[in-house]
Scaffold this active site. Structure first.
Site, PDB file in Angstrom:
ATOM      1  N   HIS A 405       1.094  -1.137  -0.099  1.00 45.45           N
ATOM      2  CA  HIS A 405      -0.015  -0.153   0.054  1.00 45.45           C
ATOM      3  C   HIS A 405       0.887   1.215  -0.113  1.00 45.45           C
ATOM      4  O   HIS A 405       0.273   2.256  -0.148  1.00 45.45           O
ATOM      5  CB  HIS A 405      -0.993  -0.190   1.220  1.00 45.45           C
ATOM      6  CG  HIS A 405      -2.082   0.720   1.096  1.00 45.45           C
ATOM      7  ND1 HIS A 405      -2.565   1.273  -0.111  1.00 45.45           N
ATOM      8  CD2 HIS A 405      -3.098   1.053   1.731  1.00 45.45           C
ATOM      9  CE1 HIS A 405      -3.577   2.124   0.119  1.00 45.45           C
ATOM     10  NE2 HIS A 405      -3.871   1.966   1.357  1.00 45.45           N
ATOM     11  N   ASP A 409      -2.524   2.067  -4.495  1.00 51.89           N
ATOM     12  CA  ASP A 409      -3.688   2.493  -3.683  1.00 51.89           C
ATOM     13  C   ASP A 409      -4.893   1.396  -4.207  1.00 51.89           C
ATOM     14  O   ASP A 409      -4.706   0.502  -4.857  1.00 51.89           O
ATOM     15  CB  ASP A 409      -4.319   3.599  -4.355  1.00 51.89           C
ATOM     16  CG  ASP A 409      -3.282   4.903  -4.174  1.00 51.89           C
ATOM     17  OD1 ASP A 409      -2.619   4.914  -3.075  1.00 51.89           O
ATOM     18  OD2 ASP A 409      -3.295   5.950  -5.142  1.00 51.89           O
TER      19      ASP A 409
END
Length: 434
Positions: A405, A409
């Site tokens: 992450h 995204d």
């Protein structure tokens, strides 16, 4: 004049190895380029050959020791008998028949004919000797009648099951048959199951971790400590892929000499999605993002020793048949312990199929420095509600995408996995590149 035996260059980013075993003892004659010892790195096992002919005059590093690139392992003296007098300096006891039957507790494997011994791969030879097997008794399926690691493991499985039928243990009981008879056949309590007696032996056993297993542990922990890992899930209807595979699998195998599996469909689907979402194929290097314009797909292969991830290079340029042939070749090399360092490095994205072991769902761990890994799982018939409201049974597979992450995204990760799902449910899209 003595010739030094040193640890060779082990490959990119590999600086240390463990001496797995010596094939020769001090005083043994050696030929140039003859295998002398086996080194185990965190990626592969490789042999060190004799740099010159002569006699092994000294072993500096014993089996089980860790060594760095360039370290001195031993020396070779000129002449066939030059080192007979030097034997006492070595770490091993000399082989000649000295009245030392004390080492006898260590069981030796059945003698291997010289020709057969020479044909054995290092990993195969190691497994045979550790298990005390006679290679001549094991059916060989490899090329030119060679014995593979898979042959030995299969033989061990059969041998493990065979003694289970006859029960030799009770017959070998010392002198208290009267006391053993009731214990061997206890009355089952209230219909409960009767379990076999615990095999004799120590309650615990300590075994040193292999370098591969240590590296796997380090990499997985580093992945958890470094990446901000999240996992998104979806499921794919495998009906179309299964129908297409059933329709063409016989013709495919006859024409290309390799079976059509599911992995080639998933590799093609992932390449299609990676092109549309290049960040999933990227990696973090310091404070920079490295976008990869090539698609080298790692395919996880589970072995008895641990998990390895050989790489299918330039998967975007390969046909289905070429992908399947490459996977089959890499998997065979992995089982035989013959993978090279180059075949294990440089992947940009990884696919792991836990479904072959029966897993219904899981959360795969990132293979750093890669930023994403796809988990495939078991195909299972499940009820699915169609658009018209009807409910039908469909062969469904859960898909899991773990991603970093820090770089990817949630929108990109979810969209990537949906694209993979679409390609699997409509395989013509892969073939037509749409």
């Amino acid at each position: 004049m003595a010739t030094e035996i040193k640890v060779p260059t082990l490959g990119e980013s590999v600086t240390e190895a463990t001496v797995s075993k010596w094939f020769k003892e001090v005083g043994d004659p050696v030929a140039a380029d003859e295998p002398l010892l086996e080194l185990e790195t965190d990626k592969v096992t490789l042999e060190v050959n004799a740099p010159a002919a002569g006699t092994l005059s000294e072993i500096v590093v014993a089996a089980g020791s860790d060594v760095e690139v360039g370290a001195l392992l031993g020396t070779i003296a000129e002449g066939a008998a030059a080192a007979r007098g030097a034997k006492p300096a070595a770490a091993k006891a000399p082989p000649p028949a000295k009245a030392e039957p004390a080492p006898a507790p260590r069981p030796q494997p059945a003698p291997v004919p010289a020709a057969a011994e020479a044909a054995l791969a290092p990993a195969v030879r190691k497994l045979i000797e550790e298990s005390g097997l006679n290679p001549a008794a094991i059916p060989a399926t490899g090329k030119d009648g060679r014995l593979t690691k898979g042959d030995v493991l299969a033989y061990l499985e059969v041998r493990k099951e065979a003694p289970a039928a006859p029960a030799p243990k009770p017959a070998a009981a010392p002198a208290a048959p009267a006391a053993k008879a009731p214990a061997a056949a206890p009355a089952p309590a209230a219909g409960g199951a009767q379990f076999p007696p615990r095999p004799a032996g120590p309650r615990e056993e300590r075994v040193r971790m292999t370098r591969l297993r240590k590296r796997i542990a380090e990499n997985l922990k580093a992945s958890q400590n470094t990446a901000a890992t999240l996992t998104t899930y979806n499921e794919a209807d495998m009906s179309a892929v299964m129908a297409l595979r059933d329709q063409v699998k016989d013709v495919f195998e006859k024409r290309h000499g390799v079976r059509l599996g599911f992995m080639s469909f998933f590799i093609k689907a992932c390449v299609t999605a990676l092109r549309e979402f290049p960040v999933v194929n990227a990696a973090i290097d310091g404070d920079e993002i490295v976008y990869k314009n090539h698609y080298d797909i790692g395919v996880a292969v589970g072995l008895q020793e641990g998990l390895v991830v050989p790489v299918v290079r330039d998967a975007d340029a390969l046909s289905f048949a070429q992908i399947e042939a490459t996977i089959a070749s890499l998997a065979k090399k992995a089982r035989d312990g013959a993978l090279s360092l180059d075949e294990l490095q440089g992947g940009t994205f990884t696919i792991s199929n836990a479904g072959v072991y029966g897993s219904l769902n899981s959360m795969p761990i990132l293979n750093l420095p890669q930023s994403a890994v796809l988990g495939m799982h078991k195909i299972q018939q499940r009820p699915v509600v169609l658009a018209d409201g009807s409910i039908v049974a469909k062969p469904m597979m859960y898909l899991a995408l773990s991603y970093d992450h820090r770089l990817i995204d949630g929108r990109q990760a979810v969209s990537f996995l949906v694209r993979v799902k679409d390609c699997i449910e409509n395989p013509t899209r892969i073939m037509l590149d749409v």
